[in-house]
Design a protein around this motif. Structure first.
Motif, PDB file in Angstrom:
ATOM      1  N   TRP A 157      49.113  74.951 -16.516  1.00  0.00           N
ATOM      2  CA  TRP A 157      47.963  75.526 -17.202  1.00  0.00           C
ATOM      3  C   TRP A 157      48.344  76.890 -17.741  1.00  0.00           C
ATOM      4  CZ3 TRP A 157      43.061  73.491 -17.910  1.00  0.00           C
ATOM      5  CH2 TRP A 157      42.819  72.263 -17.298  1.00  0.00           C
ATOM      6  N   GLN A 158      47.754  77.266 -18.853  1.00  0.00           N
ATOM      7  CA  GLN A 158      47.974  78.586 -19.432  1.00  0.00           C
ATOM      8  C   GLN A 158      46.635  79.291 -19.594  1.00  0.00           C
ATOM      9  OE1 GLN A 158      50.095  78.621 -23.096  1.00  0.00           O
ATOM     10  NE2 GLN A 158      51.883  77.559 -22.272  1.00  0.00           N
ATOM     11  N   LEU A 159      46.633  80.556 -19.232  1.00  0.00           N
ATOM     12  CA  LEU A 159      45.458  81.391 -19.449  1.00  0.00           C
ATOM     13  C   LEU A 159      45.806  82.367 -20.560  1.00  0.00           C
ATOM     14  CD1 LEU A 159      42.705  82.562 -18.952  1.00  0.00           C
ATOM     15  CD2 LEU A 159      43.621  83.766 -16.962  1.00  0.00           C
ATOM     16  N   ARG A 160      45.239  82.149 -21.727  1.00  0.00           N
ATOM     17  CA  ARG A 160      45.509  83.011 -22.876  1.00  0.00           C
ATOM     18  C   ARG A 160      44.395  84.036 -23.001  1.00  0.00           C
ATOM     19  NH1 ARG A 160      48.928  80.146 -27.369  1.00  0.00           N
ATOM     20  NH2 ARG A 160      50.229  78.927 -25.986  1.00  0.00           N
ATOM     21  N   ILE A 161      44.777  85.246 -23.366  1.00  0.00           N
ATOM     22  CA  ILE A 161      43.823  86.331 -23.534  1.00  0.00           C
ATOM     23  C   ILE A 161      43.899  86.771 -24.990  1.00  0.00           C
ATOM     24  CG2 ILE A 161      43.118  88.605 -22.738  1.00  0.00           C
ATOM     25  CD1 ILE A 161      44.956  87.765 -20.219  1.00  0.00           C
ATOM     26  N   HIS A 162      42.797  86.621 -25.684  1.00  0.00           N
ATOM     27  CA  HIS A 162      42.727  86.916 -27.115  1.00  0.00           C
ATOM     28  C   HIS A 162      41.979  88.219 -27.343  1.00  0.00           C
ATOM     29  CE1 HIS A 162      44.145  82.905 -28.219  1.00  0.00           C
ATOM     30  NE2 HIS A 162      43.392  82.449 -27.238  1.00  0.00           N
ATOM     31  N   PRO A 163      42.152  88.818 -28.524  1.00  0.00           N
ATOM     32  CA  PRO A 163      41.302  89.966 -28.863  1.00  0.00           C
ATOM     33  C   PRO A 163      39.848  89.520 -28.904  1.00  0.00           C
ATOM     34  CG  PRO A 163      43.110  89.740 -30.430  1.00  0.00           C
ATOM     35  CD  PRO A 163      43.130  88.532 -29.566  1.00  0.00           C
ATOM     36  N   ALA A 164      38.966  90.310 -28.358  1.00  0.00           N
ATOM     37  CA  ALA A 164      37.554  89.927 -28.284  1.00  0.00           C
ATOM     38  C   ALA A 164      36.938  89.938 -29.676  1.00  0.00           C
ATOM     39  CB  ALA A 164      36.802  90.870 -27.365  1.00  0.00           C
ATOM     40  N   ALA A 165      36.560  88.750 -30.168  1.00  0.00           N
ATOM     41  CA  ALA A 165      35.915  88.643 -31.481  1.00  0.00           C
ATOM     42  C   ALA A 165      34.417  88.910 -31.349  1.00  0.00           C
ATOM     43  CB  ALA A 165      36.164  87.266 -32.069  1.00  0.00           C
ATOM     44  N   SER A 166      33.824  88.366 -30.285  1.00  0.00           N
ATOM     45  CA  SER A 166      32.398  88.589 -30.032  1.00  0.00           C
ATOM     46  C   SER A 166      32.151  88.517 -28.533  1.00  0.00           C
ATOM     47  CB  SER A 166      31.553  87.537 -30.761  1.00  0.00           C
ATOM     48  OG  SER A 166      31.758  86.266 -30.185  1.00  0.00           O
ATOM     49  N   GLU A 167      31.079  89.135 -28.074  1.00  0.00           N
ATOM     50  CA  GLU A 167      30.734  89.123 -26.650  1.00  0.00           C
ATOM     51  C   GLU A 167      30.377  87.721 -26.170  1.00  0.00           C
ATOM     52  OE1 GLU A 167      30.744  91.254 -23.914  1.00  0.00           O
ATOM     53  OE2 GLU A 167      31.899  92.451 -25.302  1.00  0.00           O
ATOM     54  N   ALA A 168      29.743  86.931 -27.017  1.00  0.00           N
ATOM     55  CA  ALA A 168      29.285  85.604 -26.619  1.00  0.00           C
ATOM     56  C   ALA A 168      30.442  84.659 -26.344  1.00  0.00           C
ATOM     57  CB  ALA A 168      28.376  85.021 -27.697  1.00  0.00           C
ATOM     58  N   ALA A 169      31.482  84.703 -27.188  1.00  0.00           N
ATOM     59  CA  ALA A 169      32.591  83.759 -27.050  1.00  0.00           C
ATOM     60  C   ALA A 169      33.504  84.127 -25.884  1.00  0.00           C
ATOM     61  CB  ALA A 169      33.389  83.708 -28.345  1.00  0.00           C
ATOM     62  N   GLY A 170      33.786  85.377 -25.688  1.00  0.00           N
ATOM     63  CA  GLY A 170      34.692  85.784 -24.626  1.00  0.00           C
ATOM     64  C   GLY A 170      36.137  85.737 -25.095  1.00  0.00           C
ATOM     65  N   PRO A 171      37.014  86.491 -24.433  1.00  0.00           N
ATOM     66  CA  PRO A 171      38.392  86.590 -24.883  1.00  0.00           C
ATOM     67  C   PRO A 171      39.360  85.591 -24.241  1.00  0.00           C
ATOM     68  CG  PRO A 171      37.978  88.237 -23.240  1.00  0.00           C
ATOM     69  CD  PRO A 171      36.685  87.493 -23.443  1.00  0.00           C
ATOM     70  N   PHE A 172      38.887  84.793 -23.287  1.00  0.00           N
ATOM     71  CA  PHE A 172      39.789  83.944 -22.511  1.00  0.00           C
ATOM     72  C   PHE A 172      39.834  82.522 -23.054  1.00  0.00           C
ATOM     73  CE2 PHE A 172      37.831  87.069 -19.624  1.00  0.00           C
ATOM     74  CZ  PHE A 172      38.953  87.826 -19.345  1.00  0.00           C
ATOM     75  N   GLU A 173      40.998  81.890 -22.888  1.00  0.00           N
ATOM     76  CA  GLU A 173      41.174  80.489 -23.260  1.00  0.00           C
ATOM     77  C   GLU A 173      42.058  79.858 -22.197  1.00  0.00           C
ATOM     78  OE1 GLU A 173      42.649  77.846 -27.096  1.00  0.00           O
ATOM     79  OE2 GLU A 173      43.352  79.895 -26.878  1.00  0.00           O
ATOM     80  N   LEU A 174      41.559  78.834 -21.533  1.00  0.00           N
ATOM     81  CA  LEU A 174      42.308  78.146 -20.485  1.00  0.00           C
ATOM     82  C   LEU A 174      42.787  76.818 -21.048  1.00  0.00           C
ATOM     83  CD1 LEU A 174      43.153  78.540 -17.538  1.00  0.00           C
ATOM     84  CD2 LEU A 174      41.093  77.327 -16.856  1.00  0.00           C
ATOM     85  N   LEU A 175      44.106  76.688 -21.191  1.00  0.00           N
ATOM     86  CA  LEU A 175      44.684  75.498 -21.823  1.00  0.00           C
ATOM     87  C   LEU A 175      45.280  74.574 -20.773  1.00  0.00           C
ATOM     88  CD1 LEU A 175      46.574  77.144 -24.809  1.00  0.00           C
ATOM     89  CD2 LEU A 175      44.444  75.884 -24.887  1.00  0.00           C
ATOM     90  N   ALA A 176      44.947  73.301 -20.882  1.00  0.00           N
ATOM     91  CA  ALA A 176      45.524  72.290 -20.007  1.00  0.00           C
ATOM     92  C   ALA A 176      46.975  72.053 -20.404  1.00  0.00           C
ATOM     93  CB  ALA A 176      44.722  70.999 -20.113  1.00  0.00           C
ATOM     94  N   PRO A 177      47.800  71.537 -19.502  1.00  0.00           N
ATOM     95  CA  PRO A 177      49.192  71.251 -19.854  1.00  0.00           C
ATOM     96  C   PRO A 177      49.276  70.295 -21.047  1.00  0.00           C
ATOM     97  CG  PRO A 177      48.868  71.058 -17.490  1.00  0.00           C
ATOM     98  CD  PRO A 177      47.514  71.246 -18.106  1.00  0.00           C
ATOM     99  N   GLY A 178      50.130  70.647 -21.997  1.00  0.00           N
ATOM    100  CA  GLY A 178      50.320  69.809 -23.178  1.00  0.00           C
ATOM    101  C   GLY A 178      49.312  70.033 -24.283  1.00  0.00           C
ATOM    102  N   THR A 179      48.353  70.927 -24.069  1.00  0.00           N
ATOM    103  CA  THR A 179      47.331  71.207 -25.079  1.00  0.00           C
ATOM    104  C   THR A 179      47.840  72.295 -26.017  1.00  0.00           C
ATOM    105  OG1 THR A 179      45.625  70.734 -23.444  1.00  0.00           O
ATOM    106  CG2 THR A 179      44.930  71.865 -25.439  1.00  0.00           C
ATOM    107  N   ALA A 180      47.611  72.127 -27.287  1.00  0.00           N
ATOM    108  CA  ALA A 180      48.022  73.143 -28.262  1.00  0.00           C
ATOM    109  C   ALA A 180      47.005  74.275 -28.274  1.00  0.00           C
ATOM    110  CB  ALA A 180      48.138  72.528 -29.647  1.00  0.00           C
ATOM    111  N   ALA A 181      47.481  75.438 -28.670  1.00  0.00           N
ATOM    112  CA  ALA A 181      46.600  76.607 -28.749  1.00  0.00           C
ATOM    113  C   ALA A 181      45.515  76.371 -29.776  1.00  0.00           C
ATOM    114  CB  ALA A 181      47.409  77.837 -29.114  1.00  0.00           C
ATOM    115  N   GLY A 182      44.310  76.810 -29.450  1.00  0.00           N
ATOM    116  CA  GLY A 182      43.197  76.664 -30.373  1.00  0.00           C
ATOM    117  C   GLY A 182      42.404  75.385 -30.191  1.00  0.00           C
ATOM    118  N   GLU A 183      42.855  74.481 -29.312  1.00  0.00           N
ATOM    119  CA  GLU A 183      42.129  73.232 -29.094  1.00  0.00           C
ATOM    120  C   GLU A 183      40.967  73.381 -28.129  1.00  0.00           C
ATOM    121  OE1 GLU A 183      44.483  69.823 -28.153  1.00  0.00           O
ATOM    122  OE2 GLU A 183      45.907  70.193 -29.765  1.00  0.00           O
ATOM    123  N   SER A 184      40.962  74.469 -27.354  1.00  0.00           N
ATOM    124  CA  SER A 184      39.848  74.686 -26.433  1.00  0.00           C
ATOM    125  C   SER A 184      39.095  75.943 -26.845  1.00  0.00           C
ATOM    126  CB  SER A 184      40.357  74.799 -24.993  1.00  0.00           C
ATOM    127  OG  SER A 184      41.288  75.840 -24.889  1.00  0.00           O
TER     128      SER A 184
END
Length: 151
Positions: free
Chosen positions: A62-89
């Motif tokens: 699993w990967q925990l990606r931390i993005h620049p905060a675009a908005s408070e509602a969306a949040g800056p975190f993205e948890l990707l399952a193994p084999g998942t491409a970035a941006g799919e979650s």
């Protein structure tokens, strides 16, 4: 703030002048009973293993990606399952991330890899590290080690 005749800032000249005077004074300091006790900064050395390429097993974790905060509602975190491409979650907030990390730990998944974006906030990175450390407190590693001083 510039000096009168040129375009160099006046503070730059003052800084260079001060550094030069410090170098002269440090060369005049000798040992003995009146020696000045100077402070030291221990500079860490990055281990070669930490700078090597990412292992092949990284794509299976699993990967925990931390993005620049675009908005408070969306949040800056993205948890990707193994084999998942970035941006799919979807980007998630801290509360949702805490719940998902708890479910991962309960499922006995390995500690997720942290992948912060270069423009992400330091506070978001620290929050992510704290949440991961709450659930996976063992297996601590560091990427730097202090250099032993020779005296």
């Amino acid at each position: 703030m510039t000096s009168g005749s040129d375009t160099a800032p006046a503070w730059l000249f003052s800084f260079v002048d001060l550094a030069f005077l410090l170098l002269i004074s440090l060369t005049q300091v000798s040992g003995g009973p009146r020696a000045v006790d100077l402070g030291e900064i221990i500079v860490p050395r990055v281990n070669q293993e930490a700078t090597a390429s990412v292992s092949s097993s990284a794509s299976q974790r699993w990967q925990l990606r931390i993005h620049p905060a675009a908005s408070e509602a969306a949040g800056p975190f993205e948890l990707l399952a193994p084999g998942t491409a970035a941006g799919e979650s979807a980007h998630i907030a801290a509360a949702t991330l805490r719940e998902q990390l708890g479910r991962l730990r309960d499922a006995r998944a390995e500690k997720p890899l942290l992948a912060p974006h270069q423009d992400s906030r330091s506070q978001d990175l620290l929050d992510a590290i704290a949440m991961i450390e709450e659930r996976w407190p063992d297996a601590r590693r560091v990427a730097v080690s202090p250099i032993a001083m020779n005296r």
